[in-house]
Design a protein around this motif. Sequence first.
Motif, short mmCIF file in Angstrom:
data_model
loop_
_atom_site.label_atom_id
_atom_site.label_comp_id
_atom_site.label_asym_id
_atom_site.label_seq_id
_atom_site.Cartn_x
_atom_site.Cartn_y
_atom_site.Cartn_z
N ARG A 1 -11.91 -9.52 -0.20
CA ARG A 1 -12.17 -8.43 0.75
C ARG A 1 -10.92 -8.15 1.59
N GLY A 2 -10.25 -9.21 2.04
CA GLY A 2 -9.02 -9.04 2.81
C GLY A 2 -7.93 -8.33 2.03
N LEU A 3 -7.84 -8.62 0.73
CA LEU A 3 -6.86 -7.96 -0.13
C LEU A 3 -7.10 -6.45 -0.13
N GLY A 4 -8.34 -6.05 -0.33
CA GLY A 4 -8.66 -4.62 -0.32
C GLY A 4 -8.44 -3.98 1.02
N GLN A 5 -8.86 -4.66 2.08
CA GLN A 5 -8.72 -4.10 3.43
C GLN A 5 -7.26 -3.96 3.82
N GLY A 6 -6.45 -4.95 3.45
CA GLY A 6 -5.03 -4.88 3.78
C GLY A 6 -4.37 -3.68 3.14
N SER A 7 -4.75 -3.41 1.89
CA SER A 7 -4.21 -2.26 1.19
C SER A 7 -4.65 -0.95 1.84
N VAL A 8 -5.95 -0.81 2.05
CA VAL A 8 -6.49 0.42 2.63
C VAL A 8 -5.94 0.66 4.03
N MET B 1 -7.65 -17.53 4.30
CA MET B 1 -8.00 -16.66 3.17
C MET B 1 -8.02 -15.18 3.60
N GLY B 2 -8.58 -14.91 4.76
CA GLY B 2 -8.64 -13.52 5.24
C GLY B 2 -7.27 -12.96 5.55
N ILE B 3 -6.48 -13.71 6.29
CA ILE B 3 -5.14 -13.23 6.66
C ILE B 3 -4.24 -13.16 5.44
N GLY B 4 -4.33 -14.17 4.57
CA GLY B 4 -3.52 -14.16 3.35
C GLY B 4 -3.87 -12.98 2.45
N GLY B 5 -5.17 -12.73 2.29
CA GLY B 5 -5.60 -11.59 1.48
C GLY B 5 -5.13 -10.28 2.06
#
Length: 196
Positions: free
Chosen positions: A22-29, A148-152
């Motif tokens: 989820r973090g990966l997607g949010q970081g991108s968006v 995990m959240g910050i890394g993603g």
Amino acid sequence: HRLSLSWMNRDAWLILVARGVRGLGQGSVSVLVGIYLHLLGFSPIQIGAFLSAGLAGADFFTLIVALIGDTLGRRRLLVVFTLMPAGAALVLASTDNFLLLAAAAFLGSLSVAGGGGVVPAQPLEQASLADTVSPDRRTDLYAVYNIMGIGGASLGALTALLPPLSQSLFGLAELSTYRIMFVTFAVLEALTGLCY
């Protein structure tokens, strides 16, 4: 043995993987959405209104979670709170109607503040994590959860390079490259739902 993660059970791992994805997607968006809305021709005020709608949605649904989350069931709500942003991302990729986009931002809790974004799934995940380990390991578990959240989110922010890169390498249209990223975000949200 504090560096070993063998003390985490399957449910803890699934929640951690979900948080990272989820973090990966949010970081991108979080990096791309403002640029994309600008490319669609929206004014800074409209872009601010879109982002505000997303934050308001995140706050509204987090309040719902606080009031009746356990009554409705954590797992069910976790899945719902992955499908809603996935749907919002698909709306983002398919229309330039501002009212539809703002409604999607609200319903999908597309809050991009800080990259990681605060979303209604977060308190549900944190409450669920507490049940997965013994009390003496909770601090360790929440530390891994935050990593995990910050890394993603950090890795996701790096993917903001993909639209201009794919434009120059493959000759793709500018708006199309952003739309592909939003569809990818929807897929990541669906994968997060599968983890739950």
